[in-house]
Each structure stands twice: as structure tokens, then as C-alpha cells.
Design an enzyme around this catalytic site. Sequence first.
Site, PDB file in Angstrom:
ATOM      1  N   GLY A 111     -12.560  -4.249   1.136  1.00 45.41           N
ATOM      2  CA  GLY A 111     -13.957  -3.869   1.352  1.00 45.41           C
ATOM      3  C   GLY A 111     -14.452  -2.912   0.286  1.00 45.41           C
ATOM      4  O   GLY A 111     -15.565  -3.058  -0.235  1.00 45.41           O
TER       5      GLY A 111
ATOM      6  N   ARG B 242       0.822  -1.212   0.000  1.00 43.39           N
ATOM      7  CA  ARG B 242       0.000   0.000   0.000  1.00 43.39           C
ATOM      8  C   ARG B 242       0.860   1.268   0.000  1.00 43.39           C
ATOM      9  O   ARG B 242       0.442   2.292  -0.531  1.00 43.39           O
ATOM     10  CB  ARG B 242      -0.935  -0.006   1.214  1.00 43.39           C
ATOM     11  CG  ARG B 242      -2.122  -0.921   0.986  1.00 43.39           C
ATOM     12  CD  ARG B 242      -3.033  -0.999   2.181  1.00 43.39           C
ATOM     13  NE  ARG B 242      -4.295  -1.639   1.813  1.00 43.39           N
ATOM     14  CZ  ARG B 242      -5.145  -2.151   2.693  1.00 43.39           C
ATOM     15  NH1 ARG B 242      -4.885  -2.094   3.988  1.00 43.39           N
ATOM     16  NH2 ARG B 242      -6.272  -2.700   2.284  1.00 43.39           N
TER      17      ARG B 242
ATOM     18  N   LYS C  84     -13.685 -13.012   6.503  1.00 44.17           N
ATOM     19  CA  LYS C  84     -14.792 -12.091   6.795  1.00 44.17           C
ATOM     20  C   LYS C  84     -16.031 -12.527   6.039  1.00 44.17           C
ATOM     21  O   LYS C  84     -16.485 -11.866   5.100  1.00 44.17           O
ATOM     22  CB  LYS C  84     -14.407 -10.671   6.387  1.00 44.17           C
ATOM     23  CG  LYS C  84     -13.302 -10.068   7.235  1.00 44.17           C
ATOM     24  CD  LYS C  84     -13.048  -8.644   6.759  1.00 44.17           C
ATOM     25  CE  LYS C  84     -11.731  -8.111   7.276  1.00 44.17           C
ATOM     26  NZ  LYS C  84     -11.265  -6.966   6.478  1.00 44.17           N
TER      27      LYS C  84
ATOM     28  N   GLY D 271      -6.718  -6.886   1.471  1.00 45.81           N
ATOM     29  CA  GLY D 271      -5.422  -6.688   2.107  1.00 45.81           C
ATOM     30  C   GLY D 271      -4.671  -7.991   2.300  1.00 45.81           C
ATOM     31  O   GLY D 271      -3.495  -8.105   1.936  1.00 45.81           O
TER      32      GLY D 271
HETATM   33  P1  ADP Z   1      -8.893 -10.107   2.591  1.00 44.91           P
HETATM   34  O1  ADP Z   1      -8.108  -9.218   3.546  1.00 44.91           O
HETATM   35  O2  ADP Z   1      -8.077 -10.545   1.422  1.00 44.91           O
HETATM   36  O3  ADP Z   1     -10.189  -9.483   2.190  1.00 44.91           O
HETATM   37  P2  ADP Z   1     -10.010 -11.611   4.781  1.00 44.91           P
HETATM   38  O4  ADP Z   1      -9.586 -10.542   5.703  1.00 44.91           O
HETATM   39  O5  ADP Z   1     -11.462 -11.853   4.581  1.00 44.91           O
HETATM   40  O6  ADP Z   1      -9.277 -11.459   3.366  1.00 44.91           O
HETATM   41  O7  ADP Z   1      -9.443 -13.030   5.269  1.00 44.91           O
HETATM   42  C1  ADP Z   1      -8.070 -13.300   5.409  1.00 44.91           C
HETATM   43  C2  ADP Z   1      -7.846 -14.334   6.469  1.00 44.91           C
HETATM   44  O8  ADP Z   1      -8.649 -15.470   6.225  1.00 44.91           O
HETATM   45  C3  ADP Z   1      -6.446 -14.845   6.530  1.00 44.91           C
HETATM   46  O9  ADP Z   1      -5.857 -14.368   7.709  1.00 44.91           O
HETATM   47  C4  ADP Z   1      -6.582 -16.363   6.541  1.00 44.91           C
HETATM   48  O10 ADP Z   1      -5.767 -16.982   7.512  1.00 44.91           O
HETATM   49  C5  ADP Z   1      -8.030 -16.548   6.878  1.00 44.91           C
HETATM   50  N1  ADP Z   1      -8.601 -17.831   6.416  1.00 44.91           N
HETATM   51  C6  ADP Z   1      -8.681 -18.274   5.165  1.00 44.91           C
HETATM   52  N2  ADP Z   1      -9.251 -19.511   5.136  1.00 44.91           N
HETATM   53  C7  ADP Z   1      -9.535 -19.832   6.402  1.00 44.91           C
HETATM   54  C8  ADP Z   1     -10.127 -20.968   7.022  1.00 44.91           C
HETATM   55  N3  ADP Z   1     -10.519 -22.014   6.311  1.00 44.91           N
HETATM   56  N4  ADP Z   1     -10.278 -20.953   8.375  1.00 44.91           N
HETATM   57  C9  ADP Z   1      -9.870 -19.881   9.080  1.00 44.91           C
HETATM   58  N5  ADP Z   1      -9.306 -18.790   8.548  1.00 44.91           N
HETATM   59  C10 ADP Z   1      -9.130 -18.758   7.229  1.00 44.91           C
HETATM   60 MG    MG Z   2      -8.324  -8.880   5.663  1.00 44.14          MG
END
Ligand code: ADP
Ligand code: MG
Length: 403
Positions: A380, A35, A200, A356
Site C-alpha cells: 500500500g 520483512r 485488492k 506483501g
Molecule cells: P499484494 O499483497 O502483493 O499487494 P494483494 O493483497 O492485492 O497483493 O493480492 C494478493 C492475493 O490476490 C493473493 O492471495 C492471490 O491469491 C489473490 N489473487 C490473485 N489473482 C486472483 C484471482 N484471479 N482471483 C482471486 N484471487 C486472486
Molecule cells: Mg496483500
Amino acid sequence: MKTIADLGDLRGKRVLVRSDLNVPLDGTTITDDGRIRASAPTIKMLSQMGARVIVCAHLGRPKGAPDAKYSLAPVAQRLAVVLETPVAFAEDTVGESARAAVESLPDGGVLLLENLRFNAGETAKTDADRAEFAGELASLADVFVSDGFGVVHREQASVYDVAKLLPHATGGLVEAEVNVLRRLTTDAERPYAVVLGGAKVSDKLGVIGNLLGSADRLLIGGGMVFTFLAAQGHEVGKSLLEADQIDTVKGYLERAEKEGVEIVLPVDIVAADSFSAEADHQVVAATSIPSESMGLDIGPASSTLFDQKLSDCRTVFWNGPMGAFEMAPFAEGTRALAQTLADITSKGALTVVGGGDSAAAVRQLGFDDSQFGHISTGGGASLEYLEGRSLPGLTVLDDEGDD
Ligand code: ADP
Ligand code: MG
């Protein structure tokens, strides 16, 4: 939307830039500076125009008061390295330190203010509660440039209210992000697939309703999977599950079938004893997750299936890691998906990675930004854009009509 060029001669002008410098930190070590690098070109351009550049940003979620753990000081240092120019740092956001630093900023100089969220007014819910802080921020500058794409979906003082108080323009990063997302929502080349994962879950389920009207295929990985599997009546053990969303997901599955959108779910899962890199783990069928274990990644057969479903796609949007990639035993699904996207990018497909953690994951797994069409700085924000919602930080810039 006005751009920086529309602001005229900026030499000697104080330009307040809202950037998104919310980088992941391990103590005071920046673990992914994506970023910062993405924000640098706008700051550099303003500096080269002779403006006095006042950068403001947030880091993490401090509770509206100073908290050393969330200081932007390490970010100021890294920004200086990336810009190859000195960056002054104010120890507060709109207080004495900030005012003095603005006062002594030379033409072309760059200053970073301390974390916006050390002030309760930044994220306050009502206009009135944000107004005072926005006014103080605005009083530091002559013009405002909105360049923090990761926050344009937030109605916050430095994103929304301040734009009403100063002549303003859209920064180059926000412009570039919006241009890419517009391609996805208006004339995406087909087949167009969206891959969703991450943790999320409830935040992201909302986007699915809208995607069912635009995407050809929807691939589900990460923590999302288990709410889908549960909706199909399968046991998910101790995996991440949003039980109150099961009915919503059932609705999506029915609608997808009616509208001819293919929903692709993993066929195998890496199931572990506990949420730990040392946990015992095994690959199991997605439909038979043992009740005592939790799914932490998609399995190898799923990665192969996802590769098949994406290989002919001309447009792919990906948000959310396929597994708990921070722990090596659960990073393979995310690595394989990133490789698939890199492969189709080299065959001319438009690939967009948003979120992120997703962006950090691909870099951490050894991929280069150039292997993808676009790595969005906003998770988001990009999802809300794809949902077709209007983003307050963008609409406020579009106010020609009521000027
Ligand atoms: P982004 O920031 O790309 O939008 P999120 O914040 O929604 O993604 O999710 C990222 C997190 O999701 C990571 O820290 C990862 O460890 C977690 N994650 C992915 N798959 C699983 C799972 N099956 N169980 C628990 N956590 C998970
Ligand atoms: Mg995230």
C-alpha cells in the site's frame, strides 16, 4: 530527512524503532520472513552503536485488545535468529512488562514489544484518541527511528504521532525504499512498465490514474483483470469483479488511448469451477469465460505476451500476483512473470516488486531476492507513493521547518 547518523552518539540511549514485522503466519509458523530480514540491518546498526533498542511493530489486524493469535512472540524468536543476538520480548506494549524490560535492557540490547495493535489507541481515527497511547510509547524512549516502510502511509500512533513527541530520524530501510521509488517517479529509464494484479482491486485502481501520466505500458493481471474485461463488455462468470468500478475503468481505457499509454490485458485465462486447488480448470480465451467458472490465473499465451511487452523495458514496477498463486494449479502466471522480471534484471533493467503477497509469492516460487532490483516491504505504501500522495509517516519526519 534526518538519518540515524544525524542523531549523534546513541550509546546508552533508549531508541524506539518502528519496524514492519507483519509477516504471514500459518499458526505460529512464519511462512515468509522477508520483512524481518529487511528490518534487521537498522536494528543491528543501532545495537552496534550501543543503543538500547526498543522495537515496536504490529501483526495482523487484532481489534485493539490482546489476542494470542496475533502475538509477536514467534517474530521475536525469528528476529533473534536473523540478528544472531538475543532479543528480549515484552508481553505487553506499554504496560508493566514493557517498562520492566526497557529498564533491564543493557547498552546494545534489543527488545521487541508486543503487538502495537493490542492497543486501541494505535489505529484510532482522531489525534486525541491516539495521543495517550503515543505518549506512553514515547515515554519508553529518548529518540525515535521510523523504519516501518509498510506503514508510512498510515496516520497511526507508532508511525505518526510518536514522531512529534521525540527527536527522530528515518531508518535505513525507509530511506532505501524511498530512494528506489523516487527513481520510478522522477527519472525512470524508458520504456517504463507497471504490472498490476492481486485481489485488492479497488485499492489499486486509484494508482492507475496517476500511472497513465508516467508509465509507457500498463499490464493487468490477477483479480483486476475481470473489471477490465467487464468494462470491455465481456462475460467474466464468477470471477472477482468490482462492478461499481466499471465506469472508472472505462474512463482509464479512454484516457490511456488518448495519452498513448498501452494497456495490456491477458488474452487467455485459467478458469476453474471453484476457488480450490482441486477444482476442475481449463484455459479459455479471456473473451469467453464460461458463466459458471471463475478466472484464477492468467493463461500461458498471456504470459508469453507479457514477456514480449516487458523484454525491452528498462524499468518495471510490479504489484500483485497474476493469479491465486497459493494453489499450485494457479501459480504459473505469477511464476512466469517473476521469471521475466528476473531475466530483464540480469540485462540491467531496474525491477521493483511491491506488495506483501507479491514478495511472498516470488520467494515461495523459488526465486531469490537478488534476482530483482528491489523487493519492497510495503504494498500500500509503495502504491500511494507512486500515486503521488503525501505519506503521513514520511511528512512527519520532514519537520525541520517547524522545529
Ligand atoms: P499484494 O499483497 O502483493 O499487494 P494483494 O493483497 O492485492 O497483493 O493480492 C494478493 C492475493 O490476490 C493473493 O492471495 C492471490 O491469491 C489473490 N489473487 C490473485 N489473482 C486472483 C484471482 N484471479 N482471483 C482471486 N484471487 C486472486
Ligand atoms: Mg496483500
